[in-house]
Design a protein around this motif. Structure first.
Motif, mmCIF file in Angstrom:
data_model
loop_
_atom_site.group_PDB
_atom_site.id
_atom_site.type_symbol
_atom_site.label_atom_id
_atom_site.label_comp_id
_atom_site.label_asym_id
_atom_site.label_seq_id
_atom_site.Cartn_x
_atom_site.Cartn_y
_atom_site.Cartn_z
ATOM 1 N N LEU A 191 -9.611 0.068 -6.767
ATOM 2 C CA LEU A 191 -8.645 -0.710 -6.013
ATOM 3 C C LEU A 191 -7.664 -1.346 -6.990
ATOM 4 O O LEU A 191 -8.074 -2.021 -7.934
ATOM 5 C CB LEU A 191 -9.386 -1.787 -5.221
ATOM 6 C CG LEU A 191 -8.799 -2.219 -3.890
ATOM 7 C CD1 LEU A 191 -8.639 -1.043 -2.955
ATOM 8 C CD2 LEU A 191 -9.692 -3.271 -3.251
ATOM 9 N N ASP A 221 0.822 -1.217 0.000
ATOM 10 C CA ASP A 221 0.000 0.000 0.000
ATOM 11 C C ASP A 221 0.857 1.268 0.000
ATOM 12 O O ASP A 221 0.612 2.200 -0.779
ATOM 13 C CB ASP A 221 -0.908 0.015 1.230
ATOM 14 C CG ASP A 221 -2.130 -0.852 1.030
ATOM 15 O OD1 ASP A 221 -2.197 -1.524 -0.024
ATOM 16 O OD2 ASP A 221 -2.997 -0.870 1.915
ATOM 17 N N TYR A 238 -6.173 6.780 -5.599
ATOM 18 C CA TYR A 238 -6.873 8.053 -5.438
ATOM 19 C C TYR A 238 -6.525 9.010 -6.578
ATOM 20 O O TYR A 238 -5.377 9.071 -7.019
ATOM 21 C CB TYR A 238 -6.461 8.717 -4.119
ATOM 22 C CG TYR A 238 -6.844 7.936 -2.893
ATOM 23 C CD1 TYR A 238 -8.079 8.127 -2.278
ATOM 24 C CD2 TYR A 238 -5.978 6.991 -2.345
ATOM 25 C CE1 TYR A 238 -8.433 7.404 -1.147
ATOM 26 C CE2 TYR A 238 -6.330 6.260 -1.215
ATOM 27 C CZ TYR A 238 -7.563 6.470 -0.623
ATOM 28 O OH TYR A 238 -7.914 5.763 0.482
ATOM 29 N N VAL A 266 -7.294 -0.505 -12.335
ATOM 30 C CA VAL A 266 -8.015 -0.579 -11.058
ATOM 31 C C VAL A 266 -9.328 -1.324 -11.276
ATOM 32 O O VAL A 266 -9.793 -1.491 -12.401
ATOM 33 C CB VAL A 266 -8.337 0.819 -10.477
ATOM 34 C CG1 VAL A 266 -7.074 1.605 -10.246
ATOM 35 C CG2 VAL A 266 -9.298 1.579 -11.374
ATOM 36 N N PRO A 277 -11.148 8.448 -4.194
ATOM 37 C CA PRO A 277 -10.904 7.050 -4.592
ATOM 38 C C PRO A 277 -11.508 6.759 -5.963
ATOM 39 O O PRO A 277 -12.641 7.133 -6.241
ATOM 40 C CB PRO A 277 -11.629 6.244 -3.514
ATOM 41 C CG PRO A 277 -11.884 7.189 -2.401
ATOM 42 C CD PRO A 277 -11.965 8.551 -2.986
ATOM 43 N N SER A 320 -4.618 -2.171 -3.114
ATOM 44 C CA SER A 320 -4.361 -0.810 -2.633
ATOM 45 C C SER A 320 -5.351 0.164 -3.259
ATOM 46 O O SER A 320 -5.573 0.136 -4.474
ATOM 47 C CB SER A 320 -2.950 -0.371 -3.012
ATOM 48 O OG SER A 320 -2.010 -1.293 -2.537
ATOM 49 N N PRO A 321 -5.915 1.042 -2.440
ATOM 50 C CA PRO A 321 -6.803 2.069 -3.005
ATOM 51 C C PRO A 321 -6.014 3.042 -3.878
ATOM 52 O O PRO A 321 -4.891 3.411 -3.553
ATOM 53 C CB PRO A 321 -7.352 2.789 -1.768
ATOM 54 C CG PRO A 321 -7.051 1.898 -0.619
ATOM 55 C CD PRO A 321 -5.831 1.131 -0.983
ATOM 56 N N LEU A 358 -15.413 -3.478 -1.615
ATOM 57 C CA LEU A 358 -14.770 -2.367 -2.323
ATOM 58 C C LEU A 358 -15.268 -1.026 -1.804
ATOM 59 O O LEU A 358 -14.482 -0.102 -1.569
ATOM 60 C CB LEU A 358 -15.045 -2.468 -3.821
ATOM 61 C CG LEU A 358 -14.143 -3.416 -4.630
ATOM 62 C CD1 LEU A 358 -14.689 -3.593 -6.032
ATOM 63 C CD2 LEU A 358 -12.732 -2.876 -4.696
ATOM 64 N N ARG A 368 -13.713 -0.513 1.576
ATOM 65 C CA ARG A 368 -12.268 -0.246 1.504
ATOM 66 C C ARG A 368 -11.993 1.160 0.974
ATOM 67 O O ARG A 368 -11.030 1.816 1.405
ATOM 68 C CB ARG A 368 -11.634 -1.291 0.582
ATOM 69 C CG ARG A 368 -10.125 -1.208 0.489
ATOM 70 C CD ARG A 368 -9.494 -1.772 1.753
ATOM 71 N NE ARG A 368 -8.131 -1.284 1.917
ATOM 72 C CZ ARG A 368 -7.066 -1.817 1.339
ATOM 73 N NH1 ARG A 368 -7.215 -2.886 0.604
ATOM 74 N NH2 ARG A 368 -5.869 -1.299 1.538
ATOM 75 N N LEU A 369 -12.859 1.610 0.078
ATOM 76 C CA LEU A 369 -12.621 2.913 -0.544
ATOM 77 C C LEU A 369 -13.371 4.038 0.166
ATOM 78 O O LEU A 369 -13.293 5.199 -0.244
ATOM 79 C CB LEU A 369 -13.019 2.862 -2.024
ATOM 80 C CG LEU A 369 -12.186 1.862 -2.850
ATOM 81 C CD1 LEU A 369 -12.784 1.646 -4.218
ATOM 82 C CD2 LEU A 369 -10.745 2.336 -2.970
ATOM 83 N N SER A 419 -18.133 8.687 -5.384
ATOM 84 C CA SER A 419 -16.855 8.850 -4.694
ATOM 85 C C SER A 419 -16.524 10.334 -4.501
ATOM 86 O O SER A 419 -16.058 10.747 -3.432
ATOM 87 C CB SER A 419 -15.756 8.159 -5.511
ATOM 88 O OG SER A 419 -14.524 8.252 -4.857
#
Lengths: 328, 650
Positions: free
Chosen positions: B146, B121, B157, B542, B143, B154-155, B233, B236-237, B192
């Protein structure tokens, strides 16, 4: 023989060591492409010969079919390499030869991929020279730097005789590291080892049922004219009758010829190998089994190596590994 | 410390550079195209051991075979035998990686022959320079999805400053149709943005043009199915897995005027669907959109400008028209005015008035009167307008303008007017929000790289080139990026790529991508994107979750569009938005004697005013009728009978 030397890092390339030696001699000049002793084209010191041998099976005039389907039986492959670099002659015209020998066993995993056995290759570096006639100052400093110096005790005045003696010594050193590895294998493992070359000179492995030697070159033909005729008459996948091979300072082993591939029409021995196994456990059935195992190793072919007709892919893989692992 | 994954190699024929390096791995290493790796330097430079981050862009595999023929020979031509060889050939997995970042940045040196590790990450954040905007007191990370490789997830951004301005702005999405790439990606990204746009940067809203089918018609309805991986997801985001809260829909009426021209016409969803209806005042500024160059020559343009400046919305007096003042508010008024002018000119035998030739006046009258017919349902003859809530846009609000079923003229007019209005209000900071995302799909149609220079394309170019200074951000999507005007795509700071058509990938715009990257783009799965962003030295792949909103296809199944209603049903449907007590019986009674146009006008007026007493107001809009009473029979005149013997008498 040493595995490291002072003033130079362990595993230094042959060229680096040779430069170091040139520096000891007060010469900063070093050929862009240093010559190896092998490149001098020195005459083969061992003459070609056909020697008799006691048959272990009924002598056949032609090839014997190997019954059954070829199947893999070897767990690992052993081979060695040697390299040399010749330092230009010193004040007395006596060349020094820096030699490297290495051997490794590559074991076949369950997924049929080869990996190096025993923690890696055995690599030895030495400086070969007739100590009595060579530049003692250089040898002394080389020894002080940690380089192993091997006295070839060459007597001839001609520099090529000195080189020949050095090459013989390097060849023996190579045999020694191969024997060392083979001995380790036979002591630790129960599976079968494919040895590139004979096993008669390997010491303990010569009497072990865990090592099979496969000889590719045939400067000496064993079994007399009968075995040679039978060998030439063999079709691919056939073998000759077995016989006993004995030699000075070598163990007695059972041996036979086996044709892996049809010849190429130029070399009468093309596609033929000679197999050596311990004589104590020899039976005809074992000769057939070992032959099947060897025949199974014809695929994949060892191309592009020109010796592919007599070399299994496993041995080629060991050579490639050693070439990559031992820096020039 | 992470396990080593590979080792950097370089040869004279294939050296490493500061921008690219090669490494090999074990056969079972979790590496593929798009994997981010870190290289540990071998020697300290100026006191620092360099770390190099890269993304895998190409992969090679080969064995020690010199020629394939050797394999054929070895297997005697039998593939089955080739598979049964006792020893597998030595094989290499060799990868080429594009450098994402050197740490430290200087001196910029070729990549060292170091160990290669899978990026974790923290590594991913550094590699993509996300550490600059996702950490600290005022993070601006949005975000986008992923990144996954092996066990790493890993997110990733985007930087809000580079997505919504002012540093860079705009987003372009490319992907083949039907694979839930473009619309889904925008729905996800808007969610998002709404969840993560920093409050310190002000408010943000979105205006979406629904250009095809029911795509954006159910943004306020929850998705039918979000599986565990989607919810993971979202979690996580850090984006709530729920539909948009403040969505307002706008659509013109159908040509008949009974109902709105949208697939979101189910009764249960009508509460936030509003008519989009413009009158003369709204349209006149944009008549150029509907008139071609033959229509609007310099003379016609001068007359239109005169009408715009001097006639519409004010009292107009002219000796030609007598003493009375004319006040033009609607298309009907305008036609009345034209009629008066032309009649007076005929009476006085004038062939020009105020320098405008009678032929020009006739021509402009013809073209302008035509507009309400050409854009029927959108443009009204009367002056009753129903428009977007200009000046009252709400933070995190979504405003959907449904133009999917409209004729091209009407679509053009809507794009032109709305975008012009947005620009005007954003310049004055008077829209109600500080940032507005404008989403337009089918850019191949609206901003093509070739073809006529349309008004809509000009508008989109204007947003793309100047919008970021105003807080006006274009999120645009299309199937073929290569066929979109290059100034639109060129001004997009961020680009997303879904599954791509191979022919599209063969165009020059993709030549900077490695062949393996292009190949991966042509096989991307649903929910996978390649992302380009100003901070990323190279694109990254992603995965994003399914949108938390009902898809268009599922939406029309759950909320089928209402059929074309009768006039009475249409009135009930409209008025019940204001007063649930309105019934079909009441409407039938109320409009029994009224003409259809009159009824529709009354409905429109009621919807515009939104009175407290809906029924009374609606009735008042209808012309008062005198109830019919039976007339008394007129006395029948007495017919004299003729004498029976007088044939000539009456």
């Amino acid at each position: 023989m040493g595995e490291s030397y002072g003033g130079l890092p362990p595993g230094a390339s042959m060229e680096a060591v040779a430069r170091f030696l040139a520096g000891l001699r007060g010469s900063s000049a070093w050929p862009a492409s240093p010559a190896s002793a092998e490149s001098f084209g020195l005459p083969e010191r061992r003459p070609a010969a056909v020697v008799d041998a006691d048959p272990l099976e009924e002598v056949a005039e032609g090839g014997l079919a190997v019954p059954g389907v070829p199947e893999p039986g070897f767990a690992a492959f052993l081979d060695g390499i040697q390299r040399s670099v010749v330092l230009p002659g010193g004040p007395h015209g006596v060349p020094l030869v820096y030699g490297t020998v290495a051997a490794a066993i590559r074991r076949r995993r369950d997924d049929r991929v080869l990996e190096t056995w025993g923690g890696g290759a055995i690599v030895r570096h030495s400086l070969y020279a007739p100590v009595a006639r060579a530049d003692r100052g250089v040898l002394g400093q080389a020894g002080a730097a940690g380089l192993d110096v091997v006295d070839t005790a060459a007597e001839g005045a001609h520099p090529h005789e000195v080189l020949s003696a050095a090459l013989d010594a390097i060849h023996r050193a190579r045999g020694a590291v191969e024997a060392e590895l083979a001995t380790r294998w036979c002591a630790r493992e129960t599976a079968l080892l494919y040895v590139d070359g004979g096993i008669a000179g390997l010491g303990e492995p010569a009497s072990s049922d865990r090592a099979v030697g496969v000889v590719k070159s045939h400067r000496t033909v064993y079994g007399g004219q009968a075995a040679m005729n039978a060998a030439f008459a063999m079709a691919a996948g056939q073998r000759t009758h077995a016989f006993t091979v004995e030699g000075r300072g070598r163990a007695s082993v059972a041996s036979w010829y086996l044709r892996l591939h049809a010849g190429d029409g130029t070399d009468p021995f093309g596609g033929i190998v000679r197999v050596e196994v311990a004589s104590g456990a020899f039976t005809s059935e074992r000769a057939d089994s070992v032959s099947r195992w060897i025949l199974a190793e014809r695929s994949p072919v060892a191309l592009p190596d020109p010796r592919w007709r007599v070399m299994p892919y496993g041995i080629r893989a060991v050579e490639e590994y050693l070439r990559a692992a031992v820096p020039r | 410390m992470a396990a080593i994954l590979g080792h950097v190699v370089a040869t004279e024929r294939r050296p490493n550079t500061p921008h690219e390096f090669h490494f090999w791995t074990a056969l079972d290493a979790p590496v593929g195209i798009g994997t981010i790796v870190r290289v540990e330097g071998t020697d300290a430079v100026a006191g620092h051991v360099p770390q190099v981050y890269g993304v895998v862009v190409e992969g090679f595999s080969y064995s020690d075979l010199e020629t394939p023929l050797h394999d054929v020979l070895g297997a005697d031509g039998s593939p089955e035998r080739a598979m049964r060889v006792p020893t597998r050939r030595t094989e290499i997995r060799l990868y080429t990686a594009a450098v994402l970042r050197h740490v430290p940045d200087e001196p910029l040196q070729p990549v060292a022959l170091g160990g290669v590790y899978l990026a974790d990450d923290a590594d991913v954040a550094v590699a993509l320079r996300m550490d600059r905007y996702t950490q600290g007191e005022a993070p601006t990370g949005i975000p986008i999805g992923l990144y996954r490789a092996g066990a790493t997830a890993s997110p990733i951004y985007l930087d809000a400053d580079f997505l919504l301005g002012p540093e860079a702005a705009h987003l372009n999405i490319t992907g083949v149709s039907g694979l839930a790439t473009k619309t889904s990606a925008v729905e996800w990204l808007l969610a998002s943005v709404f969840a993560h746009f920093p409050s310190a940067k002000g408010s943000v809203a979105a205006l979406c043009f629904n250009v095809k089918g029911p795509d954006l018609c159910f943004l306020d309805q929850p998705a039918e199915r979000l599986d565990g991986s989607d919810l993971d997801l979202y979690a996580r985001l850090g984006v709530p897995a729920r539909p948009f809260a403040g969505v307002e829909y706008f659509a013109p009426y159908t040509a008949r005027g009974h109902t709105l021209n949208t697939l979101r016409s189910h009764d249960a969803l009508s509460h936030n669907v509003h008519p989009l209806r413009w009158g003369l005042g709204e349209v006149l500024q944009h008549v150029e959109v509907l008139l071609n160059k033959d229509d609007v020559d310099a003379k016609a343009d001068a007359l239109i400008e005169f009408i715009r400046e001097r006639i519409v919305g004010q009292e107009f007096r002219d000796p030609l028209l007598g003493a009375d003042a004319h006040r033009v508010q609607t298309f009907s008024d305008l036609d009345q005015w034209f009629r008066g002018v032309l009649r007076a000119m005929e009476e006085r035998n004038q062939d020009s008035w105020r320098t405008h030739h009678v032929a020009t006046i006739r021509k402009v009258r013809n073209r302008l009167s035509n507009i309400s017919t050409r854009c029927r349902g959108l443009v009204a003859d009367d002056g009753l307008a129903s428009d977007l809530p200009w000046g009252q846009f709400r933070d995190r609000g979504v405003y959907v303008v449904d133009v999917a079923n409209l004729e091209e003229d009407a679509q053009d007019l809507i794009f032109a007017r709305i975008i012009t209005k947005l620009r005007e209000l954003m310049e004055k900071r008077a829209l109600g929000v500080d940032h507005l995302v404008v989403f337009v799909d089918e850019l191949n149609k609206y901003a093509p790289s070739d073809g006529a220079d349309t008004y809509v394309r000009k508008m989109l170019l204007d947003i793309a080139e100047r919008g970021r200074y105003l807080g006006l951000v274009l999120f645009a999507a299309q199937q073929f990026r290569s066929q979109v005007h290059r100034r639109v795509v060129g001004n997009s700071g961020t680009a997303l790529y879904g599954r791509m058509d191979v022919d599209e990938l063969a165009t020059p715009g993709y030549s900077t991508l490695a062949p393996a990257t292009r190949a991966r783009l042509s096989t991307l799965d649903k929910g996978e994107l390649m992302v380009r962003h100003p901070h990323f030295a190279h694109p990254v792949f992603v995965r994003f979750p399914r949108p938390a909103v009902l898809s268009g296809r599922e939406g029309v199944e759950r909320f089928p569009a209402a059929g074309e209603p009768t006039l009475e049903e249409a009135i009930v449907r409209s008025l019940r938005q204001l007063d649930k007590a309105v019934t079909l019986e009441w409407v039938k009674d109320a409009i029994a004697l009224a003409e259809e146009d009159e009824v529709l006008r009354a409905r429109n007026r009621t919807l515009q005013v939104r009175p407290d007493d809906v029924k009374a107001f609606f009735r008042a809009q209808l012309r008062r009728r005198v109830h019919a009473e039976p007339a008394a029979p007129r006395p029948r005149p007495v017919i004299r009978s003729s004498p029976g013997d007088d044939p000539y008498a009456f």
